[in-house]
Design a protein around this motif. Structure first.
Motif, PDB file in Angstrom:
ATOM      1  N   ARG A 141      -8.837  11.121   2.136  1.00 59.52           N
ATOM      2  CA  ARG A 141      -8.919  10.138   3.199  1.00 59.52           C
ATOM      3  C   ARG A 141      -9.615  10.810   4.375  1.00 59.52           C
ATOM      4  O   ARG A 141      -9.778  12.016   4.409  1.00 59.52           O
ATOM      5  CB  ARG A 141      -7.511   9.679   3.595  1.00 59.52           C
ATOM      6  CG  ARG A 141      -6.851   8.904   2.480  1.00 59.52           C
ATOM      7  CD  ARG A 141      -5.379   8.728   2.681  1.00 59.52           C
ATOM      8  NE  ARG A 141      -5.033   8.093   3.931  1.00 59.52           N
ATOM      9  CZ  ARG A 141      -3.794   7.867   4.300  1.00 59.52           C
ATOM     10  NH1 ARG A 141      -2.813   8.229   3.525  1.00 59.52           N
ATOM     11  NH2 ARG A 141      -3.534   7.299   5.444  1.00 59.52           N
ATOM     12  N   ARG A 158      -2.647  11.326  -6.049  1.00 56.44           N
ATOM     13  CA  ARG A 158      -2.875  11.136  -4.618  1.00 56.44           C
ATOM     14  C   ARG A 158      -3.631  12.309  -3.999  1.00 56.44           C
ATOM     15  O   ARG A 158      -4.451  12.116  -3.127  1.00 56.44           O
ATOM     16  CB  ARG A 158      -1.542  10.940  -3.899  1.00 56.44           C
ATOM     17  CG  ARG A 158      -1.617  10.881  -2.401  1.00 56.44           C
ATOM     18  CD  ARG A 158      -2.428   9.682  -1.943  1.00 56.44           C
ATOM     19  NE  ARG A 158      -2.650   9.760  -0.521  1.00 56.44           N
ATOM     20  CZ  ARG A 158      -3.707  10.274   0.048  1.00 56.44           C
ATOM     21  NH1 ARG A 158      -4.667  10.796  -0.675  1.00 56.44           N
ATOM     22  NH2 ARG A 158      -3.853  10.276   1.349  1.00 56.44           N
ATOM     23  N   LEU A 201       2.128   1.795  -3.573  1.00 56.63           N
ATOM     24  CA  LEU A 201       1.052   2.289  -4.429  1.00 56.63           C
ATOM     25  C   LEU A 201       0.746   3.746  -4.133  1.00 56.63           C
ATOM     26  O   LEU A 201       0.572   4.553  -5.046  1.00 56.63           O
ATOM     27  CB  LEU A 201      -0.201   1.439  -4.238  1.00 56.63           C
ATOM     28  CG  LEU A 201      -1.431   1.890  -5.025  1.00 56.63           C
ATOM     29  CD1 LEU A 201      -1.158   1.813  -6.525  1.00 56.63           C
ATOM     30  CD2 LEU A 201      -2.631   1.049  -4.654  1.00 56.63           C
ATOM     31  N   GLU A 202       0.720   4.091  -2.849  1.00 59.65           N
ATOM     32  CA  GLU A 202       0.456   5.487  -2.484  1.00 59.65           C
ATOM     33  C   GLU A 202       1.575   6.398  -2.979  1.00 59.65           C
ATOM     34  O   GLU A 202       1.320   7.517  -3.429  1.00 59.65           O
ATOM     35  CB  GLU A 202       0.314   5.602  -0.969  1.00 59.65           C
ATOM     36  CG  GLU A 202      -0.124   6.966  -0.534  1.00 59.65           C
ATOM     37  CD  GLU A 202      -0.461   7.019   0.948  1.00 59.65           C
ATOM     38  OE1 GLU A 202      -0.444   8.125   1.488  1.00 59.65           O
ATOM     39  OE2 GLU A 202      -0.732   5.978   1.547  1.00 59.65           O
ATOM     40  N   LEU A 203       2.818   5.919  -2.929  1.00 64.41           N
ATOM     41  CA  LEU A 203       3.949   6.709  -3.414  1.00 64.41           C
ATOM     42  C   LEU A 203       3.844   6.946  -4.918  1.00 64.41           C
ATOM     43  O   LEU A 203       4.054   8.067  -5.395  1.00 64.41           O
ATOM     44  CB  LEU A 203       5.261   6.004  -3.090  1.00 64.41           C
ATOM     45  CG  LEU A 203       6.533   6.696  -3.574  1.00 64.41           C
ATOM     46  CD1 LEU A 203       6.704   8.039  -2.891  1.00 64.41           C
ATOM     47  CD2 LEU A 203       7.737   5.815  -3.348  1.00 64.41           C
ATOM     48  N   ASP A 206      -7.261  13.291   6.067  1.00 66.13           N
ATOM     49  CA  ASP A 206      -6.395  14.071   5.193  1.00 66.13           C
ATOM     50  C   ASP A 206      -7.239  14.993   4.305  1.00 66.13           C
ATOM     51  O   ASP A 206      -7.458  14.721   3.132  1.00 66.13           O
ATOM     52  CB  ASP A 206      -5.578  13.111   4.325  1.00 66.13           C
ATOM     53  CG  ASP A 206      -4.456  13.816   3.595  1.00 66.13           C
ATOM     54  OD1 ASP A 206      -4.116  14.947   3.991  1.00 66.13           O
ATOM     55  OD2 ASP A 206      -3.918  13.235   2.651  1.00 66.13           O
ATOM     56  N   ILE A 264      -7.563  11.957  -4.046  1.00 65.94           N
ATOM     57  CA  ILE A 264      -8.242  10.871  -3.356  1.00 65.94           C
ATOM     58  C   ILE A 264      -8.262  11.226  -1.868  1.00 65.94           C
ATOM     59  O   ILE A 264      -7.278  11.023  -1.164  1.00 65.94           O
ATOM     60  CB  ILE A 264      -7.516   9.532  -3.574  1.00 65.94           C
ATOM     61  CG1 ILE A 264      -7.395   9.246  -5.065  1.00 65.94           C
ATOM     62  CG2 ILE A 264      -8.263   8.407  -2.867  1.00 65.94           C
ATOM     63  CD1 ILE A 264      -6.545   8.044  -5.391  1.00 65.94           C
ATOM     64  N   PRO A 279       0.819  -1.220   0.000  1.00 67.61           N
ATOM     65  CA  PRO A 279       0.000   0.000   0.000  1.00 67.61           C
ATOM     66  C   PRO A 279       0.853   1.269   0.000  1.00 67.61           C
ATOM     67  O   PRO A 279       0.490   2.258  -0.629  1.00 67.61           O
ATOM     68  CB  PRO A 279      -0.828  -0.107   1.268  1.00 67.61           C
ATOM     69  CG  PRO A 279      -0.880  -1.552   1.579  1.00 67.61           C
ATOM     70  CD  PRO A 279       0.442  -2.096   1.108  1.00 67.61           C
ATOM     71  N   PHE A 280       1.989   1.237   0.699  1.00 74.86           N
ATOM     72  CA  PHE A 280       2.867   2.401   0.718  1.00 74.86           C
ATOM     73  C   PHE A 280       3.436   2.671  -0.670  1.00 74.86           C
ATOM     74  O   PHE A 280       3.505   3.813  -1.103  1.00 74.86           O
ATOM     75  CB  PHE A 280       3.999   2.206   1.727  1.00 74.86           C
ATOM     76  CG  PHE A 280       4.998   3.324   1.701  1.00 74.86           C
ATOM     77  CD1 PHE A 280       4.669   4.569   2.201  1.00 74.86           C
ATOM     78  CD2 PHE A 280       6.252   3.143   1.151  1.00 74.86           C
ATOM     79  CE1 PHE A 280       5.573   5.615   2.172  1.00 74.86           C
ATOM     80  CE2 PHE A 280       7.160   4.174   1.109  1.00 74.86           C
ATOM     81  CZ  PHE A 280       6.824   5.406   1.621  1.00 74.86           C
ATOM     82  N   LEU A 282       1.079   6.887  -6.743  1.00 76.34           N
ATOM     83  CA  LEU A 282      -0.043   7.795  -6.975  1.00 76.34           C
ATOM     84  C   LEU A 282       0.330   9.227  -6.617  1.00 76.34           C
ATOM     85  O   LEU A 282      -0.061  10.165  -7.307  1.00 76.34           O
ATOM     86  CB  LEU A 282      -1.262   7.346  -6.166  1.00 76.34           C
ATOM     87  CG  LEU A 282      -1.930   6.062  -6.635  1.00 76.34           C
ATOM     88  CD1 LEU A 282      -3.063   5.702  -5.699  1.00 76.34           C
ATOM     89  CD2 LEU A 282      -2.416   6.181  -8.055  1.00 76.34           C
ATOM     90  N   TRP A 283       1.093   9.407  -5.546  1.00 75.60           N
ATOM     91  CA  TRP A 283       1.511  10.749  -5.139  1.00 75.60           C
ATOM     92  C   TRP A 283       2.453  11.354  -6.178  1.00 75.60           C
ATOM     93  O   TRP A 283       2.342  12.539  -6.518  1.00 75.60           O
ATOM     94  CB  TRP A 283       2.172  10.687  -3.772  1.00 75.60           C
ATOM     95  CG  TRP A 283       2.667  12.007  -3.314  1.00 75.60           C
ATOM     96  CD1 TRP A 283       1.938  13.052  -2.838  1.00 75.60           C
ATOM     97  CD2 TRP A 283       4.033  12.449  -3.297  1.00 75.60           C
ATOM     98  NE1 TRP A 283       2.755  14.100  -2.532  1.00 75.60           N
ATOM     99  CE2 TRP A 283       4.039  13.769  -2.792  1.00 75.60           C
ATOM    100  CE3 TRP A 283       5.228  11.853  -3.641  1.00 75.60           C
ATOM    101  CZ2 TRP A 283       5.215  14.484  -2.641  1.00 75.60           C
ATOM    102  CZ3 TRP A 283       6.394  12.573  -3.501  1.00 75.60           C
ATOM    103  CH2 TRP A 283       6.372  13.879  -3.002  1.00 75.60           C
TER     104      TRP A 283
END
Length: 68
Positions: free
Chosen positions: A21, A16, A6-8, A24, A19, A3-4, A10-11
């Motif tokens: 949260r 990112r 994938l988030e990186l 956030d 999306i 997940p980290f 996307l960011w």
């Protein structure tokens, strides 16, 4: 770890920030990104694509050697 990563990705792609949260909800700065920031983002995306393709080729060769 996945997940980290994938988030990186996307960011780095700039997705990112779109999306939300639950914890956030900061506003996105109104100023456009500078040329250097855009260049770094493009280089990071190119490096991640190159790494993924390299791993795919390596995995294919490794599998072919194992099957011989």
């Amino acid at each position: 770890m996945a997940p980290f990563a994938l988030e990186l990705v996307l960011w780095l792609l700039g997705v990112r920030g779109h999306i939300p949260r639950f914890d956030d909800f900061r506003p996105v700065p109104a100023a456009p990104t500078t040329g250097a920031a855009h260049l770094m983002r493009v280089l990071a995306v190119m490096a991640s694509i190159f790494a993924a393709l390299s791993l795919a080729v390596w995995g294919t060769v490794w599998l072919a050697i194992q099957l011989l």
